[in-house]
Design an enzyme around this catalytic site. Structure first.
Site, PDB file in Angstrom:
ATOM      1  N   CYS A 128       0.853  -1.190   0.000  1.00  0.00           N
ATOM      2  CA  CYS A 128       0.000   0.000   0.000  1.00  0.00           C
ATOM      3  C   CYS A 128       0.885   1.235   0.000  1.00  0.00           C
ATOM      4  O   CYS A 128       1.717   1.398   0.896  1.00  0.00           O
ATOM      5  CB  CYS A 128      -0.915   0.038   1.225  1.00  0.00           C
ATOM      6  SG  CYS A 128      -1.822   1.596   1.304  1.00  0.00           S
ATOM      7  N   GLY A 242      -6.818  -2.769 -13.471  1.00  0.00           N
ATOM      8  CA  GLY A 242      -7.679  -2.223 -14.518  1.00  0.00           C
ATOM      9  C   GLY A 242      -8.609  -3.202 -15.208  1.00  0.00           C
ATOM     10  O   GLY A 242      -9.155  -2.898 -16.264  1.00  0.00           O
TER      11      GLY A 242
END
Lengths: 300, 258
Positions: A128, A242
């Site tokens: 992250c 994506g």
């Protein structure tokens, strides 16, 4: 026609999962999709204690994608187990818990708490980009990634997936370090660090200044990294970045991913996950593919 | 709570009613379950724009399945919506969030306060409340909108920042100028206005409900993008954050830290 895949001994009814942080614990999307249709629900990252996350604005749209800097807000493992895991028990799907922490001890505490649960796998968030301590700090150097992976492997009862960051010079070096330390699988890619500036106010759009970019615009980067990594390691890869339809998912499978996860595109179309499952089935029918595993690494 | 859905809505009509302000009527079954203060999220068609734009519900005609959205063009997505004509289709996610608690105003003298593009949801709220209402509206200048629609449902007072119409200043200045009183406040508007409403309500011991906004991604409580600070630990997040899209957008003023 068989859409089943196996990763580290765990059987998934199909290779379609949710990407951590984009699907809550499934509850928020259960109005839209039948969670039973998914290969797995990968939950929002959870730490040993509650995390407040970052100030707002936390999200921004960019061309063909978005930036987020949520900062891993989560209610902590106690609430997560009582509420979110209990909710997911109502569904016939694998549960993969994304684990985050500021220190190695934080991660180990969560891993141990989950050891006697029905959770299928653990996904370790060492990537992250939006928190100052922990997370990506463990995922950008091969030796620290090796170290945290081996420590988690010693404690974990479930197979361990290491979620890799694309924000490195050579992601295959990270993948090899995780594999050498005993990781059972890899998730890739986490978001790509980005920035957006409001030129009228001359200010950063995100309170955190930087955020992780996701969405269709990052897909070619992710497909390339999955392909390179599949050449470099033997452990299975869960590919993401994506994915918005079955064609995108099949690209990842052909590049070498054993399974795929839908992330930001859940926000664009809340039905994406199930549409990807159905689209993969239609593709298999069209090309007379008996087992979905035939697609994995099938690019020539 | 009614199930959330993503549906295709048909544009019935659209007209410009102010500087960058558009008045859009959509035909969609989402209207059936719409409550005052709730919102929908509208998707731009442009493929480079992914995220739905949260827009408050200005009116809901449940019998004819129509939703009225009054919005301001604030960027590329809303600019695209502003070009929609009758017969065009728009993808809409809804209905979202928790609206104004109309029950809490039962039998009470109420202020309904709207500032700028926070005015539209006040219309559906005004229609839903039987009580006597004092409707306080704040605008930038004489470019007013919706004030005539609102006048059908209560006593409308207008303030403009430049003093061109009504009281000079904002909605708080109206209260002073007319020495108005209320037992409950429902408000939507820019953050400085909501801070002032919250402070006024606290100082005068009045119940107040305010509608917040924040940049959103999912609109359904999954991404944790649109949180606001809460004074107590929130029941869902277990930290001092509540999701504006799900626990809100309307909060009791004392619950949130602006």
């Amino acid at each position: 026609m068989n859409t089943e895949v196996k990763i580290a001994g765990v059987t998934f009814k199909n290779p379609v999962m949710t990407a951590s942080g984009t699907f809550g614990s499934g509850m928020e999307y259960s109005d839209f999709v039948d969670l039973n249709r998914l290969g797995a629900v990968v939950t929002k990252g959870v730490a040993n204690v509650p995390w407040e996350g970052n100030p707002t604005p936390r999200v921004a749209e960019v061309y063909g994608g978005m930036l987020n800097a949520i900062g891993l807000q989560n209610p902590g493992i106690d609430v997560f187990m009582e509420r979110d895991l209990e909710f997911l028990k109502n569904y016939d799907t694998n549960v993969i818990v994304n684990v985050c922490g500021k220190t190695v001890e934080d991660y180990l505490e969560v891993v141990e708490r989950l050891s006697d649960t029905s959770v299928s796998m653990l996904e370790i968030n060492v990537s992250c980009p939006n928190v100052k301590e922990g997370a990506i700090a463990f995922g950008q150097k091969a030796d620290s990634l090796y170290d945290i992976t081996s420590q988690i492997k010693k404690k974990a009862k479930q197979p361990v997936i290491m979620k890799l960051s694309p924000n490195v010079t050579d992601i295959t070096e990270m993948a090899k370090a995780a594999e050498a330390a005993g990781a059972d699988a890899l998730s890739m890619i986490n978001t790509i660090t980005g920035m957006k500036i409001d030129i009228h106010r001359k200010k950063f759009v995100l309170a955190n200044k930087t955020g992780g970019m996701s969405g269709p615009a990052v897909k070619p980067v992710a497909v390339r990294m999955v392909y390179q990594t599949a050449q470099a390691v033997k452990i299975p890869i869960i590919g993401m970045g994506g994915i918005g339809n079955a064609e995108d998912a099949i690209e990842f499978l052909l590049a070498g991913a054993s399974a795929v996860a839908v992330g930001a595109m859940n926000f664009v179309n809340p039905y994406t996950t199930v549409e990807v499952v159905e689209g993969i089935e239609a593709y298999m029918k069209q090309y007379g593919i008996e087992n979905v595993t035939e697609l994995v690494g099938g690019v020539m | 709570m009614a199930q959330k859905r993503k549906v295709t809505a048909t544009v019935i009509s659209q007209k410009q009613i102010g500087e960058q302000i558009y008045d859009l009527w959509l035909e969609t079954k989402l209207a059936k379950n719409a409550q005052p203060g709730q919102f929908v999220a509208v998707y731009p068609h442009g493929e480079s724009m992914l995220l739905p734009r949260p827009i408050s519900i200005c009116e809901a005609d449940k019998e004819k399945n129509r939703l009225r959205l009054v919005y301001r063009v604030a960027g590329k997505g809303t600019a695209e919506f502003s070009t929609c004509k009758a017969g065009d289709r728009l993808e809409v996610l809804g209905v979202l969030g928790n609206g104004f608690p109309v029950d809490k105003a039962k039998g009470k003298r109420a202020f309904l306060m709207g500032g700028g593009i926070g005015i539209p949801p006040i219309l559906e709220l005004a229609k839903a409340m039987d009580e006597k209402k004092q409707i306080l509206l704040g605008y930038r200048n004489k470019d007013l909108f919706l004030e005539e629609d609102l006048a059908e449902y209560g006593d409308v007072y207008v303030a403009t920042e430049d003093g061109s119409v009504g009281t000079r200043g904002n909605v708080m200045d109206i209260i002073k100028a007319y020495a108005l009183h209320a037992e409950v406040i429902m408000a939507c508007g820019p953050m400085p206005m909501l801070r002032a409403v919250k402070k006024y309500a606290e100082q005068n011991g009045i119940e107040a409900y305010i509608s917040l906004e924040e940049r959103m991604a999912c609109g359904v409580g999954a991404c944790l993008g649109c949180v606001c600070r809460t004074t107590e630990v929130d029941a869902h997040s277990h930290v001092h954050n509540a999701r504006i899209c799900t626990e809100g957008p309307v909060f009791e003023a004392g619950e949130v830290d602006l």
